[in-house]
Design an enzyme around this catalytic site. Structure first.
Site, short mmCIF file in Angstrom:
data_model
loop_
_atom_site.label_atom_id
_atom_site.label_comp_id
_atom_site.label_asym_id
_atom_site.label_seq_id
_atom_site.Cartn_x
_atom_site.Cartn_y
_atom_site.Cartn_z
N HIS A 1 -4.60 6.01 4.08
CA HIS A 1 -3.46 6.24 3.18
C HIS A 1 -2.22 5.53 3.71
O HIS A 1 -1.54 4.80 2.97
CB HIS A 1 -3.22 7.74 3.04
CG HIS A 1 -2.06 8.10 2.18
ND1 HIS A 1 -2.21 8.56 0.90
CD2 HIS A 1 -0.72 8.06 2.41
CE1 HIS A 1 -1.01 8.81 0.38
NE2 HIS A 1 -0.09 8.50 1.28
N GLU A 2 -1.91 5.72 4.99
CA GLU A 2 -0.73 5.10 5.58
C GLU A 2 -0.89 3.58 5.66
O GLU A 2 0.05 2.83 5.44
CB GLU A 2 -0.41 5.69 6.95
CG GLU A 2 -0.17 7.19 6.95
CD GLU A 2 0.84 7.68 5.92
OE1 GLU A 2 1.79 6.95 5.57
OE2 GLU A 2 0.68 8.82 5.44
N GLN B 1 8.04 3.73 3.81
CA GLN B 1 8.47 4.92 3.09
C GLN B 1 9.90 5.33 3.46
O GLN B 1 10.52 6.11 2.73
CB GLN B 1 7.52 6.09 3.35
CG GLN B 1 6.15 5.90 2.73
CD GLN B 1 5.27 7.09 3.01
OE1 GLN B 1 4.62 7.15 4.05
NE2 GLN B 1 5.27 8.04 2.09
N CYS C 1 1.40 12.48 -1.45
CA CYS C 1 2.19 11.44 -0.79
C CYS C 1 3.64 11.88 -0.77
O CYS C 1 4.16 12.33 -1.80
CB CYS C 1 2.03 10.11 -1.52
SG CYS C 1 2.96 8.76 -0.79
N LEU C 2 4.28 11.74 0.38
CA LEU C 2 5.69 12.12 0.48
C LEU C 2 6.58 11.28 -0.43
O LEU C 2 7.66 11.72 -0.80
CB LEU C 2 6.17 11.99 1.94
CG LEU C 2 5.49 12.93 2.93
CD1 LEU C 2 5.99 12.65 4.35
CD2 LEU C 2 5.73 14.39 2.56
N HIS D 1 0.12 1.93 2.53
CA HIS D 1 1.58 1.74 2.41
C HIS D 1 2.02 0.43 3.07
O HIS D 1 2.91 -0.24 2.56
CB HIS D 1 2.34 2.91 3.05
CG HIS D 1 2.44 4.12 2.19
ND1 HIS D 1 3.07 4.12 0.96
CD2 HIS D 1 2.00 5.39 2.39
CE1 HIS D 1 3.02 5.33 0.44
NE2 HIS D 1 2.36 6.12 1.28
N GLY E 1 1.55 12.30 7.66
CA GLY E 1 1.66 10.88 7.98
C GLY E 1 2.87 10.31 7.27
O GLY E 1 3.32 10.82 6.25
#
Length: 165
Positions: A134-135, A49, A92-93, A138, A44
């Site tokens: 999670h997304e 991000q 997380c990226l 953000h 995701g």
């Protein structure tokens, strides 16, 4: 298309609430976000991000184990959550190399606009529900560090910050 640079914590943009998407062309951004997510081996990726402060994210929770199932959620709203909480480690990226134990509901009902402009509502559970939450965090300026207690956050964040120097 192209891979975009992924913002790394503690970039202040990762702590900002995103603005709703209005009548905007998103085809190129969405394609670039998928290229970026797949290139980074993620499941995701939210627009903030990559420095775009708009309420949208892309995800594909199945591509590593089977056929891809790419999904775009624009202006998503979590309408309902299952009251059963589940703790799982999340990566997380934007915080590479760090896994954080996060408690989240096991299932959610989400309403969103698809890339084509259609409005959808559906129920999600398991890892798919976790990825959405999670997304969605953000889009509200939250990262996994914001989901843990202060003592654990201080320890994990300090360890992460040491890797940046």
């Amino acid at each position: 298309m192209a891979e975009l640079a992924i913002l790394q914590w503690p970039d202040p943009r990762l702590s900002q609430r995103c603005a709703p998407v209005e009548n905007e062309r998103l085809d190129d951004l969405i394609a670039d976000m998928f290229d970026t997510m797949y290139g980074a081996q993620g499941r995701g990726l939210a627009a903030p991000q990559v420095g775009v402060m708009k309420r949208l994210f892309v995800m594909d929770v199945t591509w590593k184990e089977g056929p891809p199932s790419p999904m775009v959620m624009i202006n998503p709203s979590i309408m309902a959550v299952e009251r059963v909480p589940v703790v799982m480690e999340e990566g997380c990226l934007s915080i590479p190399g760090v896994l954080v134990p996060v408690t989240r509901p096991v299932a959610v009902t989400v309403q969103w606009t698809a890339a084509e402009g259609d409005i959808h509502m559906a129920d999600f559970d398991g890892f798919e529900a976790r990825c959405i939450q999670h997304e969605f965090d953000h889009l509200n300026g939250m990262v996994t560090f914001d989901r843990i207690d202060a003592v654990a956050r201080a320890r994990i964040e300090a360890e992460y910050m040491e890797t940046l120097t």
